[in-house]
Design an enzyme around this catalytic site. Structure first.
Site, PDB file in Angstrom:
ATOM      1  N   ASN A 140       0.854  -1.189   0.000  1.00 42.52           N
ATOM      2  CA  ASN A 140       0.000   0.000   0.000  1.00 42.52           C
ATOM      3  C   ASN A 140       0.895   1.246   0.000  1.00 42.52           C
ATOM      4  OD1 ASN A 140      -1.456   2.248   1.052  1.00 42.52           O
ATOM      5  ND2 ASN A 140      -3.078   0.868   1.701  1.00 42.52           N
ATOM      6  N   ASP A 193      -0.131   4.487  -0.052  1.00 41.81           N
ATOM      7  CA  ASP A 193      -0.842   5.718   0.349  1.00 41.81           C
ATOM      8  C   ASP A 193       0.066   6.730   1.051  1.00 41.81           C
ATOM      9  OD1 ASP A 193      -3.123   4.483  -0.539  1.00 41.81           O
ATOM     10  OD2 ASP A 193      -3.979   4.151   1.460  1.00 41.81           O
ATOM     11  N   HIS A 194       0.936   6.210   1.919  1.00 42.67           N
ATOM     12  CA  HIS A 194       1.660   7.149   2.781  1.00 42.67           C
ATOM     13  C   HIS A 194       2.889   7.764   2.123  1.00 42.67           C
ATOM     14  CE1 HIS A 194      -1.383   6.749   5.658  1.00 42.67           C
ATOM     15  NE2 HIS A 194      -1.281   5.431   5.637  1.00 42.67           N
ATOM     16  N   ARG A 213       3.812  18.880   1.690  1.00 45.33           N
ATOM     17  CA  ARG A 213       4.358  20.099   1.094  1.00 45.33           C
ATOM     18  C   ARG A 213       3.642  20.497  -0.198  1.00 45.33           C
ATOM     19  NH1 ARG A 213       9.574  21.690   2.870  1.00 45.33           N
ATOM     20  NH2 ARG A 213       9.409  21.608   5.109  1.00 45.33           N
ATOM     21  N   HIS A 218      -5.619   3.733  -1.737  1.00 46.72           N
ATOM     22  CA  HIS A 218      -6.952   4.133  -1.263  1.00 46.72           C
ATOM     23  C   HIS A 218      -7.206   5.577  -1.682  1.00 46.72           C
ATOM     24  CE1 HIS A 218      -9.723   4.587   2.555  1.00 46.72           C
ATOM     25  NE2 HIS A 218     -10.353   4.869   1.437  1.00 46.72           N
ATOM     26  N   ARG A 251      -9.231   8.352  -1.057  1.00 45.84           N
ATOM     27  CA  ARG A 251     -10.220   8.766  -0.058  1.00 45.84           C
ATOM     28  C   ARG A 251     -11.078   9.891  -0.600  1.00 45.84           C
ATOM     29  NH1 ARG A 251      -8.988   6.971   5.517  1.00 45.84           N
ATOM     30  NH2 ARG A 251     -10.723   8.313   6.040  1.00 45.84           N
ATOM     31  N   ARG A 271      -6.910  12.924   0.940  1.00 47.23           N
ATOM     32  CA  ARG A 271      -5.841  13.356   1.853  1.00 47.23           C
ATOM     33  C   ARG A 271      -4.489  12.764   1.492  1.00 47.23           C
ATOM     34  NH1 ARG A 271      -7.477  10.192   7.371  1.00 47.23           N
ATOM     35  NH2 ARG A 271      -9.370  11.350   7.042  1.00 47.23           N
ATOM     36  N   HIS A 272      -4.467  11.639   0.793  1.00 46.94           N
ATOM     37  CA  HIS A 272      -3.153  11.140   0.323  1.00 46.94           C
ATOM     38  C   HIS A 272      -3.182  10.881  -1.182  1.00 46.94           C
ATOM     39  CE1 HIS A 272      -5.178   7.438   1.562  1.00 46.94           C
ATOM     40  NE2 HIS A 272      -4.866   7.558   2.826  1.00 46.94           N
ATOM     41  N   GLU A 317      -8.689   0.671  -3.235  1.00 46.16           N
ATOM     42  CA  GLU A 317      -9.533   0.755  -2.034  1.00 46.16           C
ATOM     43  C   GLU A 317     -10.443   1.954  -2.152  1.00 46.16           C
ATOM     44  OE1 GLU A 317      -7.294   0.960   1.548  1.00 46.16           O
ATOM     45  OE2 GLU A 317      -6.408  -0.996   1.243  1.00 46.16           O
ATOM     46  N   THR A 357      -7.246   6.751  10.246  1.00 44.77           N
ATOM     47  CA  THR A 357      -7.055   5.701   9.251  1.00 44.77           C
ATOM     48  C   THR A 357      -8.357   4.909   9.220  1.00 44.77           C
ATOM     49  OG1 THR A 357      -5.703   3.791   8.658  1.00 44.77           O
ATOM     50  CG2 THR A 357      -5.930   4.232  10.998  1.00 44.77           C
ATOM     51  N   THR A 358      -8.350   3.774   8.491  1.00 45.65           N
ATOM     52  CA  THR A 358      -9.584   2.989   8.403  1.00 45.65           C
ATOM     53  C   THR A 358      -9.711   2.196   9.700  1.00 45.65           C
ATOM     54  OG1 THR A 358      -9.146   2.888   6.053  1.00 45.65           O
ATOM     55  CG2 THR A 358     -10.860   1.449   6.882  1.00 45.65           C
ATOM     56  N   GLU A 395     -11.317  -9.074   3.148  1.00 42.73           N
ATOM     57  CA  GLU A 395     -10.029  -8.756   3.776  1.00 42.73           C
ATOM     58  C   GLU A 395     -10.288  -8.589   5.263  1.00 42.73           C
ATOM     59  OE1 GLU A 395      -7.311  -6.167   1.797  1.00 42.73           O
ATOM     60  OE2 GLU A 395      -6.463  -5.450   3.688  1.00 42.73           O
ATOM     61  N   HIS A 420      -3.821  -4.352   7.690  1.00 43.56           N
ATOM     62  CA  HIS A 420      -3.954  -3.143   8.505  1.00 43.56           C
ATOM     63  C   HIS A 420      -3.059  -3.233   9.732  1.00 43.56           C
ATOM     64  CE1 HIS A 420      -5.374   0.568  10.249  1.00 43.56           C
ATOM     65  NE2 HIS A 420      -5.875   0.821   9.077  1.00 43.56           N
ATOM     66  N   GLY A 458       1.125  -1.329   4.336  1.00 43.91           N
ATOM     67  CA  GLY A 458       1.567  -0.036   3.841  1.00 43.91           C
ATOM     68  C   GLY A 458       2.339   0.790   4.834  1.00 43.91           C
TER      69      GLY A 458
END
Ligand code: PXP
Length: 249
Positions: A12, A14-15, A23, A48, A50, A54-55, A75, A105-106, A156, A199, A221
């Protein structure tokens, strides 16, 4: 005991986007991370999109669909907007997750049992478009049965509570959560569902989950992206793979 399936790793990314968005610029680039993850042996990439972006952004999803050679697990929340995006891209898999704007988070699994009718109608076009539909749920018989009834091919299992208990040193809860995950992986598999898990997984918590013979895929992730600061993304993923394979053997 069932014969174990080969275990897939979905990375994952996302981060990577979270750091980029801090930034507002173009780096670090989640697409570059996805390609490195592929080279490091990821069997799939998970992202994901969202509702609040946000990411991961819409452009990231466009890019991933263009550059990936491994399957994308998209996702998404069960909203009309996300359904339209998924139907436009037709990724290999979609994973339906709960989403609340205020959560970090989820935090929990999807409440399928209470929304069975709506979700059955929601996932039907995604299945018809050829996406494998996965539902992110707690290790709870009611939710698993409902996921099966609505026509999901995959569930999942949410490993967040199992991982949180470990990091809090609450080993009784940790053992109880592992027990539920073990029983519910077998229960879901017996119903004919493909079982994934994810997760919060880390090097310290992955082995018992990787050892569950019915689990076919782990999606990991946040820990991997954090660990990559210290050892680089490719070695961080390679070490996770090694631990998964060791546990499986
Ligand atoms: N699986 C699902 C369905 C998720 O929503 C997430 C988090 O986006 C993950 C796996 C990965 O969790 P983590 O980033 O904590 O490894």
């Amino acid at each position: 005991m069932a014969t174990p399936f080969p275990l897939r790793l979905g990375v994952n990314i996302d981060h990577v986007a979270t750091v980029r968005n801090a930034r507002g610029g173009a780096y670090p680039d989640p697409l570059r991370a996805a390609k490195i993850a592929e080279d490091a042996g990821a069997d799939g990439i998970t992202a994901h999109l969202r509702e609040d972006r946000r990411h991961i952004s819409d452009a990231d999803i466009d890019g991933l669909m263009n550059v990936l050679s491994v399957p994308l697990n998209f996702e998404m929340a069960a909203t009309n907007e996300m359904q339209a995006i998924a139907l436009r891209h037709k990724p290999h898999a979609v994973c339906i997750v709960p989403e609340k704007r205020e959560e970090r988070t989820t935090e929990g699994g999807l409440e399928v049992a209470r929304e069975e009718n709506r979700l059955a109608h929601f996932i039907a076009p995604l299945r018809d478009a050829g996406c494998r539909v996965s539902i992110f749920i707690a290790a709870d018989k009611r939710q698993i049965e409902a996921a099966h009834r609505i026509g999901a091919q995959v569930i999942e299992l949410h490993t967040g509570a199992y991982c949180d208990a470990f990091s809090e040193g609450d080993m009784a809860t940790h053992a109880r959560e592992l027990n539920s995950l073990t029983e519910m992986a077998a229960f879901a598999h017996d119903l004919g569902l493909e079982v994934h898990a994810g997760h919060g997984l880390t090097y310290d918590t992955v082995a018992p989950i990787a050892a569950l013979p019915q689990v076919k895929e782990l999606n990991i992730g946040h820990f991997l992206i954090g660990e990559s600061i210290f050892r680089g993304l490719e070695p961080a993923i390679a070490e996770m793979r090694r631990l998964m394979e060791e546990a499986r053997a």
